[in-house]
Write a protein that holds these residues in place. Structure first.
Motif, mmCIF file in Angstrom:
data_model
loop_
_atom_site.group_PDB
_atom_site.id
_atom_site.type_symbol
_atom_site.label_atom_id
_atom_site.label_comp_id
_atom_site.label_asym_id
_atom_site.label_seq_id
_atom_site.Cartn_x
_atom_site.Cartn_y
_atom_site.Cartn_z
ATOM 1 N N MET A 70 0.677 -1.018 -0.006
ATOM 2 C CA MET A 70 -0.605 -0.004 -0.066
ATOM 3 C C MET A 70 1.082 1.072 -0.214
ATOM 4 N N ILE A 71 0.432 2.142 -1.134
ATOM 5 C CA ILE A 71 1.659 3.626 -0.712
ATOM 6 C C ILE A 71 0.690 4.906 -0.324
ATOM 7 N N ASP A 72 1.023 5.543 -0.379
ATOM 8 C CA ASP A 72 0.287 6.765 -0.519
ATOM 9 C C ASP A 72 0.934 7.731 -1.355
ATOM 10 N N HIS A 73 0.437 7.680 -2.429
ATOM 11 C CA HIS A 73 0.340 8.305 -3.868
ATOM 12 C C HIS A 73 0.926 9.842 -4.027
ATOM 13 N N PRO B 299 4.078 -7.332 -6.577
ATOM 14 C CA PRO B 299 3.091 -6.306 -5.858
ATOM 15 C C PRO B 299 3.824 -4.847 -5.388
ATOM 16 N N LEU B 300 5.084 -4.678 -5.042
ATOM 17 C CA LEU B 300 5.765 -3.251 -4.966
ATOM 18 C C LEU B 300 5.429 -2.649 -6.397
ATOM 19 N N LYS B 301 6.391 -3.421 -7.245
ATOM 20 C CA LYS B 301 6.166 -2.445 -8.630
ATOM 21 C C LYS B 301 5.487 -1.836 -9.415
ATOM 22 N N MET B 302 4.469 -3.148 -9.576
ATOM 23 C CA MET B 302 2.778 -3.235 -9.418
ATOM 24 C C MET B 302 1.682 -1.891 -9.352
ATOM 25 N N ALA B 303 1.918 -1.574 -7.768
ATOM 26 C CA ALA B 303 1.596 -0.636 -6.604
ATOM 27 C C ALA B 303 2.210 0.925 -6.844
ATOM 28 N N GLN B 304 3.982 0.413 -7.779
ATOM 29 C CA GLN B 304 4.458 1.937 -8.010
ATOM 30 C C GLN B 304 3.748 2.544 -9.607
ATOM 31 N N ALA B 305 3.617 1.856 -9.946
ATOM 32 C CA ALA B 305 3.395 1.812 -11.652
ATOM 33 C C ALA B 305 1.287 2.754 -11.097
ATOM 34 N N TYR B 306 0.935 2.186 -10.857
ATOM 35 C CA TYR B 306 -0.685 2.547 -10.691
ATOM 36 C C TYR B 306 -0.775 3.808 -10.133
ATOM 37 N N SER B 307 0.408 3.914 -8.851
ATOM 38 C CA SER B 307 0.084 5.642 -8.157
ATOM 39 C C SER B 307 -0.016 6.498 -9.272
ATOM 40 N N VAL B 308 1.049 6.198 -10.009
ATOM 41 C CA VAL B 308 0.873 6.809 -11.292
ATOM 42 C C VAL B 308 -0.439 7.906 -12.083
ATOM 43 N N PHE B 309 -0.847 7.138 -12.002
ATOM 44 C CA PHE B 309 -2.125 7.429 -12.850
ATOM 45 C C PHE B 309 -3.181 7.847 -11.344
ATOM 46 N N PRO C 218 -8.728 8.176 -3.237
ATOM 47 C CA PRO C 218 -8.085 9.104 -3.410
ATOM 48 C C PRO C 218 -6.747 9.470 -2.668
ATOM 49 N N GLU C 219 -6.924 8.014 -1.728
ATOM 50 C CA GLU C 219 -5.698 8.263 -0.010
ATOM 51 C C GLU C 219 -4.560 8.119 -0.847
ATOM 52 N N TRP C 220 -4.643 6.543 -1.529
ATOM 53 C CA TRP C 220 -3.908 5.574 -1.539
ATOM 54 C C TRP C 220 -4.494 4.732 -2.246
ATOM 55 N N THR C 221 -3.245 3.724 -3.563
ATOM 56 C CA THR C 221 -2.602 3.472 -3.417
ATOM 57 C C THR C 221 -2.313 1.447 -3.816
#
Length: 622
Positions: free
Chosen positions: A340-343, A477-487, A580-583
């Motif tokens: 889980m990332i705070d984008h 999963p980390l790289k997938m979350a990182q990528a979607y965080s850009v969207f 809206p908060e996290w990816t």
């Protein structure tokens, strides 16, 4: 008569010669011993200077400053060092009164004490520890074992003399008070004060607490305050008597301390969380600082992470619920990982690499090993074509069975509509339009777009099968979350990270994260992608990810594809999405997928887990 006198005279001369020879031998042995004592300590100190630098437990904290883990030293204990100036005079004077009253008068050895020890040893026919000064104790603890023999005592004396030559009294006393074992896995007075009294500022210790600490070294296992016998109390009272006798406290202060009841600090919730997170954070810290993992763990560092404890707890609690996972295989448990990332900042707020994570265990959240399936389509197909400006979510795409050389992708349901909109193709996760569209935009452009989102593909991935997630080495999963965080962040790339700051044992900042955010893709592309991914959740394959707030995301499934096994058998289940908060990215599967261990559940299971974790983790957000 003269013959008898001659015999006596010869015997006397022989005895004299024997005595002389013995005296010479003894003198030689004494000289050899003195030479050994003079030289041995200096040689050892010169050979092992690192022994004079005490290892100190490093600490890892969550974003709110809560200690997540205090790392044990290699000798399985904890140490927090303190300068002598941080210690109250009464604490220092009490230790000196109890352990070595002539500390400032001798040069490492207390000869009067040694003489008394020799007499006692002779009387009891044994080698005791009597006569040891603080310097000798330090020498023994730093360099020697606890064997009771004459050689060890000589080595101890030699090292004590060498320490006195090398270090000042101030430094010897400071080393001693930080090195000494204080029971219950605590080393040094500061670690002991925190452990037994919950006090970090040593100058806030009261008389009873100081006496209790000074009582411990004589027998750390029996005299520490947590002991349930009367021994700690009696030893503490004895120390208070010494303090009074030496004029360190008054009679009234002594009696008040005697009657003061020991109260251990409030029980701390020892439930640890974030085993996978902490392992990954330490790995990140080694990369950032260039220091080894051992250096970081034993250098007294404070590593501040971006972990949100509520999110991490919600994540681990959900992962303990078997109802949220597909059935286990014949000989393996279904595994899972989530990030889980705070984008808005790039901080990783929660992460787990398995359903039962342990320190040093397999961290599936950060290993590039799994095929992402259709969850890869927004990264490698729809994102690039939206960025090109030639397509919109309403653009019509070809939905026909087609062959691209030897590659013949098929829709899962076997039906084809001829054409459909891009939004519909993503919403229903239809394969044929995705492959056709990748051919239109070009693999090279698609790979460059993925790289902007943090996913570097290799030459082996230069084929149309990547449209359906056929990545050669797999992704994490980390790289997938990182990528979607850009969207999720309006097109900004903010590097996903766990480490916010690293401070050394003196509180100096060694590293502090500075965001190097960049506009990776256009805001319009991010906005359009978010709209399409919301339709996936609201109306498409990701319905089980619905929450009480807007959710955008995409499911992903890779099939087992083994002869004789049902076509419904799956290898990997994914859901990657954001609020809206996290990816967050969720993966489910077996560590070794085979004919006995596979899933028949679909990616809706991963979407439901995403919803369960995120709903609980975001309860505090309005």
């Amino acid at each position: 008569m003269s013959g008898l006198q001659a015999v006596v005279r010869r015997k006397l001369l022989r005895s004299f010669y024997y005595a002389f020879d013995l005296a010479v031998i003894l003198a030689a042995l004494v000289l050899a011993g003195l030479f050994y004592v003079h030289e041995y300590g200096g040689i050892v100190l010169g050979r092992y200077p690192e022994k004079l630098v005490l290892r100190e437990s490093s600490v890892i904290t969550a974003s709110d400053g809560t200690v997540l883990r205090k790392i044990p030293l290699p000798e399985s204990g904890y140490r927090v060092t303190a300068e002598l100036e941080e210690m109250p005079d009464l604490l220092i004077d009490t230790f000196l009164a109890v352990e070595d009253r002539s500390f400032y008068l001798h040069h490492g050895l207390d000869y009067k004490g040694i003489a008394r020890a020799i007499l006692n040893n002779t009387a009891h026919f044994q080698v005791s520890e009597g006569g040891s000064t603080i310097t000798q104790q330090l020498a023994r603890n730093l360099f020697l074992n606890r064997d009771k023999n004459m050689l060890r005592k000589l080595n101890e004396a030699s090292l004590a003399l060498a320490l006195e030559k090398r270090l000042s009294k101030h430094d010897i006393l400071q080393l001693y008070l930080n090195q000494i074992y204080m029971g219950d896995s605590q080393h040094g007075v500061k670690a002991a004060a925190e452990h037994y009294f919950g006090i970090s500022d040593l100058k806030k210790l009261d008389i009873m607490q100081i006496a209790a600490l000074a009582a411990i070294p004589k027998g750390p296992s029996i005299y520490n305050p947590l002991g349930d016998s009367e021994l700690p109390v009696k030893r503490r009272e004895l120390v208070l008597g010494i303090m009074r006798q030496q004029g360190l406290i008054t009679g009234e202060e002594m009696m008040a301390a005697v009657h003061e009841e020991y109260k251990p600090p409030a029980a701390v919730n020892n439930k640890t969380i974030g085993a996978s997170y902490i392992d990954a954070a330490l790995q990140e810290a080694t990369r950032l600082t260039g220091k080894s993992r051992e250096e970081l763990q034993t250098g007294g560092y404070t590593i501040v992470t971006g972990m949100n404890r509520a999110a991490q707890s919600a994540l681990e609690e959900s992962f303990r619920n078997p109802d949220l996972f597909p059935p286990n295989g014949k000989d393996q448990q279904v595994e899972a990982a989530m990030v889980m990332i705070d984008h808005r900042t790039g901080e990783i707020v929660a992460l787990t690499g398995g359903r039962n994570p342990v320190t040093g265990g397999l961290n599936r959240a950060v290993i590039d090993a799994r095929q992402p399936g259709s969850a890869f389509k927004p990264i490698i197909v729809y994102g690039p074509v939206l960025e090109s400006g030639f397509y919109t979510p309403e653009s019509m795409l070809q939905d026909r069975q087609a062959a691209y050389g030897s590659y013949k992708p098929e829709n899962l349901n076997g039906t084809y509509q001829g054409q459909m909109s891009m939004k519909q193709a993503l919403q229903q996760s239809v394969n044929a339009p995705a492959v056709w569209l990748l051919q239109q935009v070009g693999i090279s452009k698609a790979q460059k777009f993925a790289a902007k989102l943090g996913i570097e593909l290799t030459q082996e991935d230069y084929n149309l099968s990547i449209a359906l997630g056929g990545v050669h080495t797999g992704v994490s999963p980390l790289k997938m979350a990182q990528a979607y965080s850009v969207f999720a962040s309006g097109g900004f790339f903010r590097e996903a990270h766990m480490v916010r700051q690293i401070k050394d044992s003196k509180g100096r900042v060694l590293y502090s994260h500075h965001s190097n955010e960049r506009q990776a893709i256009s805001p319009l592309t991010a906005e359009r992608m978010t709209g399409m991914l919301r339709s996936v959740v609201n109306e498409g394959t990701g319905k089980k990810a619905c929450m009480n707030r807007p959710v955008a995301g995409k499911t992903g499934t890779t099939q087992l594809d083994l002869p004789g096994i049902s076509s419904k058998a799956n290898r990997d289940l994914w859901f990657v999405g954001y609020t809206p908060e996290w990816t967050a990215a969720v993966w489910m599967g077996f560590d070794r997928t085979d004919q006995n261990n596979y899933m028949t559940a679909g990616s809706g299971k991963a979407a439901a887990l995403f919803s369960a974790v995120m709903s609980k983790a975001l309860e505090g957000y309005k």
